[in-house]
Design a protein around this motif. Structure first.
Motif, PDB file in Angstrom:
ATOM      1  N   LEU A  49       0.839  -1.196   0.000  1.00  0.00           N
ATOM      2  CA  LEU A  49       0.000   0.000   0.000  1.00  0.00           C
ATOM      3  C   LEU A  49       0.876   1.249   0.000  1.00  0.00           C
ATOM      4  CD1 LEU A  49      -2.784   1.324   0.070  1.00  0.00           C
ATOM      5  CD2 LEU A  49      -2.674   1.218   2.572  1.00  0.00           C
ATOM      6  N   TYR A  50       0.857   1.952  -1.111  1.00  0.00           N
ATOM      7  CA  TYR A  50       1.664   3.155  -1.343  1.00  0.00           C
ATOM      8  C   TYR A  50       0.704   4.343  -1.381  1.00  0.00           C
ATOM      9  CZ  TYR A  50       4.457   6.433  -4.216  1.00  0.00           C
ATOM     10  OH  TYR A  50       5.116   7.527  -4.720  1.00  0.00           O
ATOM     11  N   THR A  51       0.901   5.308  -0.484  1.00  0.00           N
ATOM     12  CA  THR A  51       0.029   6.478  -0.436  1.00  0.00           C
ATOM     13  C   THR A  51       0.860   7.736  -0.609  1.00  0.00           C
ATOM     14  OG1 THR A  51      -1.514   5.333   1.030  1.00  0.00           O
ATOM     15  CG2 THR A  51      -1.686   7.733   0.931  1.00  0.00           C
ATOM     16  N   GLU A  52       0.519   8.501  -1.632  1.00  0.00           N
ATOM     17  CA  GLU A  52       1.180   9.777  -1.891  1.00  0.00           C
ATOM     18  C   GLU A  52       0.357  10.906  -1.274  1.00  0.00           C
ATOM     19  OE1 GLU A  52       3.112   8.714  -6.253  1.00  0.00           O
ATOM     20  OE2 GLU A  52       1.338   9.979  -6.181  1.00  0.00           O
ATOM     21  N   HIS A  53       1.044  11.826  -0.583  1.00  0.00           N
ATOM     22  CA  HIS A  53       0.413  13.061  -0.134  1.00  0.00           C
ATOM     23  C   HIS A  53       0.982  14.156  -1.030  1.00  0.00           C
ATOM     24  CE1 HIS A  53      -1.497  16.113   2.226  1.00  0.00           C
ATOM     25  NE2 HIS A  53      -0.338  16.721   2.357  1.00  0.00           N
ATOM     26  N   LEU A  54       0.183  14.612  -1.969  1.00  0.00           N
ATOM     27  CA  LEU A  54       0.633  15.566  -2.980  1.00  0.00           C
ATOM     28  C   LEU A  54       0.689  16.967  -2.366  1.00  0.00           C
ATOM     29  CD1 LEU A  54       1.543  15.616  -5.906  1.00  0.00           C
ATOM     30  CD2 LEU A  54      -0.821  15.998  -6.576  1.00  0.00           C
ATOM     31  N   GLU A  55       1.901  17.410  -2.038  1.00  0.00           N
ATOM     32  CA  GLU A  55       2.105  18.714  -1.419  1.00  0.00           C
ATOM     33  C   GLU A  55       2.351  19.811  -2.451  1.00  0.00           C
ATOM     34  OE1 GLU A  55       4.780  18.476   2.127  1.00  0.00           O
ATOM     35  OE2 GLU A  55       4.809  16.351   1.590  1.00  0.00           O
ATOM     36  N   TYR A  56       2.920  19.453  -3.582  1.00  0.00           N
ATOM     37  CA  TYR A  56       3.272  20.406  -4.630  1.00  0.00           C
ATOM     38  C   TYR A  56       2.767  19.866  -5.953  1.00  0.00           C
ATOM     39  CZ  TYR A  56       6.669  21.422  -0.971  1.00  0.00           C
ATOM     40  OH  TYR A  56       7.258  21.689   0.227  1.00  0.00           O
ATOM     41  N   CYS A  57       2.162  20.721  -6.769  1.00  0.00           N
ATOM     42  CA  CYS A  57       1.703  20.260  -8.075  1.00  0.00           C
ATOM     43  C   CYS A  57       1.512  21.444  -9.008  1.00  0.00           C
ATOM     44  CB  CYS A  57       0.390  19.474  -7.945  1.00  0.00           C
ATOM     45  SG  CYS A  57      -0.069  18.621  -9.475  1.00  0.00           S
ATOM     46  N   SER A  58       1.913  21.274 -10.259  1.00  0.00           N
ATOM     47  CA  SER A  58       1.717  22.336 -11.239  1.00  0.00           C
ATOM     48  C   SER A  58       0.233  22.595 -11.481  1.00  0.00           C
ATOM     49  CB  SER A  58       2.445  22.008 -12.551  1.00  0.00           C
ATOM     50  OG  SER A  58       2.064  20.731 -13.016  1.00  0.00           O
ATOM     51  N   ASP A  59      -0.619  21.602 -11.256  1.00  0.00           N
ATOM     52  CA  ASP A  59      -2.073  21.802 -11.253  1.00  0.00           C
ATOM     53  C   ASP A  59      -2.464  21.939  -9.787  1.00  0.00           C
ATOM     54  OD1 ASP A  59      -4.845  21.736 -11.312  1.00  0.00           O
ATOM     55  OD2 ASP A  59      -4.936  20.124 -12.803  1.00  0.00           O
ATOM     56  N   ARG A  60      -2.552  23.188  -9.330  1.00  0.00           N
ATOM     57  CA  ARG A  60      -2.695  23.482  -7.906  1.00  0.00           C
ATOM     58  C   ARG A  60      -3.936  22.865  -7.269  1.00  0.00           C
ATOM     59  NH1 ARG A  60       1.089  27.614  -6.754  1.00  0.00           N
ATOM     60  NH2 ARG A  60       0.780  26.988  -4.600  1.00  0.00           N
ATOM     61  N   ASN A  61      -4.965  22.538  -8.060  1.00  0.00           N
ATOM     62  CA  ASN A  61      -6.173  21.924  -7.510  1.00  0.00           C
ATOM     63  C   ASN A  61      -5.923  20.520  -6.964  1.00  0.00           C
ATOM     64  OD1 ASN A  61      -7.809  24.167  -8.120  1.00  0.00           O
ATOM     65  ND2 ASN A  61      -8.017  23.465 -10.228  1.00  0.00           N
ATOM     66  N   TRP A  62      -4.805  19.909  -7.346  1.00  0.00           N
ATOM     67  CA  TRP A  62      -4.482  18.564  -6.883  1.00  0.00           C
ATOM     68  C   TRP A  62      -3.720  18.586  -5.559  1.00  0.00           C
ATOM     69  CZ3 TRP A  62      -4.970  13.725  -9.642  1.00  0.00           C
ATOM     70  CH2 TRP A  62      -5.747  13.835 -10.800  1.00  0.00           C
ATOM     71  N   GLU A  63      -3.176  19.730  -5.178  1.00  0.00           N
ATOM     72  CA  GLU A  63      -2.388  19.834  -3.955  1.00  0.00           C
ATOM     73  C   GLU A  63      -3.227  19.536  -2.716  1.00  0.00           C
ATOM     74  OE1 GLU A  63      -0.535  23.706  -3.819  1.00  0.00           O
ATOM     75  OE2 GLU A  63       0.973  23.131  -5.288  1.00  0.00           O
ATOM     76  N   GLY A  64      -2.588  18.920  -1.735  1.00  0.00           N
ATOM     77  CA  GLY A  64      -3.242  18.649  -0.466  1.00  0.00           C
ATOM     78  C   GLY A  64      -4.075  17.380  -0.450  1.00  0.00           C
ATOM     79  N   HIS A  65      -4.064  16.627  -1.530  1.00  0.00           N
ATOM     80  CA  HIS A  65      -4.845  15.394  -1.598  1.00  0.00           C
ATOM     81  C   HIS A  65      -3.939  14.177  -1.405  1.00  0.00           C
ATOM     82  CE1 HIS A  65      -8.628  17.209  -2.882  1.00  0.00           C
ATOM     83  NE2 HIS A  65      -7.872  18.069  -3.533  1.00  0.00           N
TER      84      HIS A  65
END
Length: 154
Positions: free
Chosen positions: A100-116
């Protein structure tokens, strides 16, 4: 007397074996997911439609995983000069427990994806990593299965 000399010689030999040479041995990854991975294919399944993207033609996508963080970089190979122009990047912390690999997206060029957070099942066979899971961002209307197949970069 012979025993004392033998003891001294053994002690000196053992000390010499444990002495540092000033050169550190490279550390091996603590998990087999660590490294740089080149995306080969991506499959998105959404609302009954399946789209398979070949990332070996006209574009490049890599994912880098270290002991605590991941990062990805994606761009077209035509330097943004035609209709295939694309650039995306992101990264953050991750956890890996068994498969089970879980990414916490802190930075993203598509800012709506951040924090997920995005959870995937990882399988690794030799130099191939496959991650599959469901991506959900309610505010963007995204609810899809994402399956990515990577090859380890040597």
């Amino acid at each position: 007397m012979k025993i004392k000399i033998a003891t001294i010689i053994i002690t000196i030999a053992l000390m010499a074996c444990s002495e540092k040479t000033g050169q550190e041995t490279p550390k091996s990854p603590t998990n087999s997911a660590e490294g740089t991975w080149q995306l080969q294919t991506g499959t998105l399944i959404e609302k009954g439609d399946t789209v398979v993207t070949d990332y070996t033609k006209n574009r490049s996508f890599i994912k880098i995983i270290n002991g605590t963080h991941f990062a990805f970089i994606h761009h077209d190979l035509n330097k943004g000069k035609d209709s295939t122009a694309v650039f995306g990047a992101g990264g953050g912390r991750y956890t890996l427990k068994d498969s089970l690999y879980t990414e916490h997206l802190e930075y993203c060029s598509d800012r709506n994806w951040e924090g997920h957070d995005f959870s995937f099942t990882l399988s690794i066979d030799a130099d191939t990593l496959v991650q599959s899971g469901v991506e959900i961002i309610e505010s963007e209307g995204i609810n899809r299965v994402n399956i990515e197949r990577y090859i380890k970069v040597r």
